[in-house]
Design a protein around this motif. Structure first.
Motif, short mmCIF file in Angstrom:
data_model
loop_
_atom_site.label_atom_id
_atom_site.label_comp_id
_atom_site.label_asym_id
_atom_site.label_seq_id
_atom_site.Cartn_x
_atom_site.Cartn_y
_atom_site.Cartn_z
N UNK A 13 -3.65 4.90 2.32
CA UNK A 13 -2.35 5.32 2.84
C UNK A 13 -1.26 4.35 2.39
N UNK A 14 -1.54 3.05 2.52
CA UNK A 14 -0.56 2.05 2.11
C UNK A 14 -0.27 2.14 0.62
N UNK A 15 -1.31 2.32 -0.19
CA UNK A 15 -1.13 2.43 -1.63
C UNK A 15 -0.33 3.66 -2.02
N UNK A 16 -0.53 4.76 -1.31
CA UNK A 16 0.22 5.98 -1.59
C UNK A 16 1.71 5.77 -1.42
N UNK A 17 2.10 5.16 -0.30
CA UNK A 17 3.52 4.92 -0.05
C UNK A 17 4.07 3.86 -1.02
N UNK A 18 3.26 2.86 -1.35
CA UNK A 18 3.72 1.83 -2.28
C UNK A 18 4.00 2.42 -3.66
N UNK A 19 3.14 3.31 -4.12
CA UNK A 19 3.34 3.95 -5.42
C UNK A 19 4.58 4.83 -5.39
N UNK A 20 4.76 5.56 -4.27
CA UNK A 20 5.95 6.42 -4.16
C UNK A 20 7.22 5.59 -4.26
#
Length: 326
Positions: free
Chosen positions: A297-304
């Motif tokens: 979840x954290x990685x998804x938002x960071x990439x966005x």
């Protein structure tokens, strides 16, 4: 004209970069507002992204909703609370079967898989009470070694209770796993490891039956399966002697499971490396343990945020060690 994009297709964003689109559960359609090739040299406007949903009921209660329209190009700003890791929580819930007292898990995400795993635990006589993000599981009085098949097949992680039930009660009969279909993800490594520890395992058409006294041994996995590593770690905690798991998975979820087992009185070393050693003990007690933050979840938002210039997101809590490539 809209064009359906397949995995690996390239698209242009408003800031002149190129990225990869990978299809998941959503079919992605990219509809540029104007041609990306501008004869006047002007920067093209952001594309409109349409996500055609495969499972609308999971996104909105409105049956009329068919498409989510996302107008890109706007910086993302704000603070986001990262949930507890679902994958870690499910393994921790399975491990609670080993304890002679209540296990309290905090920061448990509110997801369908968590509810399904609660149903698995209740079907063998454990209590599982979720209050907000706190989950209390008490498996001190088990009444069955055969969890309800319909509950086990509701999620892939339901099969993780096989090892703990076998270690705790000396026998177990668990339906073959269900849940999402990501590759083959066979259970043969679980079975081979349990047999190496002395269990008699029969793989039937729709379930697995295991029994016997467990003895520590050396097990080398054909590949570092997270599920098999977790299964053998939990089982070995109540086996006689010492068990060594080689080519073990190193994921943060494995480290979290080792942390709970140690808090319960287990003797484990090497979690997070390719070799894990477990010394069996007579029994495990209850404990309180916090589920680690969800790195996916954290990685998804960071990439966005990284994809849109000018974005600034504060993500918390996040463990930086979980975000680094292996």
């Amino acid at each position: 004209m809209s064009q359906s994009l397949s995995p690996g297709d390239l698209f242009h964003t408003s800031f002149g970069k190129r990225g990869f689109i990978r299809r998941s559960a959503l079919n992605l359609l990219c509809l540029p507002r104007r041609s990306l090739q501008s004869s006047c040299g002007r920067k093209p406007k952001p594309p409109v992204i349409l996500l055609r949903c495969a499972h609308i009921s999971q996104i909105s209660q409105s049956s009329s909703l068919e498409v989510l329209q996302i107008d890109g190009g706007r910086p993302l700003r704000g603070e986001l609370q990262i949930s507890g890791s679902k994958n870690a929580a499910l393994a921790l819930m399975a491990a609670s079967i080993l304890a002679q007292g209540p296990v309290m898990l905090t920061r448990v995400p509110s997801l369908a898989d968590i509810s399904s795993m609660c149903a698995v635990l209740r079907s063998v006589g454990a209590s599982a009470e979720l209050s907000g993000t706190d989950l209390c599981v008490d498996a001190s009085q088990l009444s069955s070694v055969q969890p309800a098949a319909i509950a086990v097949r509701a999620l892939r992680a339901g099969f993780l209770v096989l090892g703990p039930l076998l270690a705790r009660a000396g026998e177990a009969e668990v339906a073959l796993p269900g849940g999402c279909d990501i590759g083959s993800r066979p259970i043969d490594l679980h079975i081979e490891g349990l047999r190496a520890m002395g269990a008699e395992v029969a793989v039937l058409s729709d379930r697995v039956r295991a029994s016997g006294r467990l003895t520590g041994t050396a097990v080398e996995l054909a590949f570092p399966s997270v599920g098999a590593t977790e299964c053998l770690m939990m089982t070995a905690c109540l086996a006689d002697g010492e068990t060594t798991i080689r080519n073990a998975a190193r994921e943060p979820e494995v480290v979290a499971l080792a942390g709970l087992l140690a808090r319960m009185g287990g003797k484990i070393s090497g979690a997070g490396t390719g070799t894990i050693t477990v010394r069996g003990v007579a029994e495990l007690s209850g404990a309180i343990y916090e589920v680690p933050p969800d790195r996916i979840e954290a990685g998804t938002f960071a990439i966005a945020a990284a994809c849109v210039p000018g974005s600034e997101l504060l993500l918390a809590p996040v463990d930086p060690d979980h975000m680094r490539p292996a």
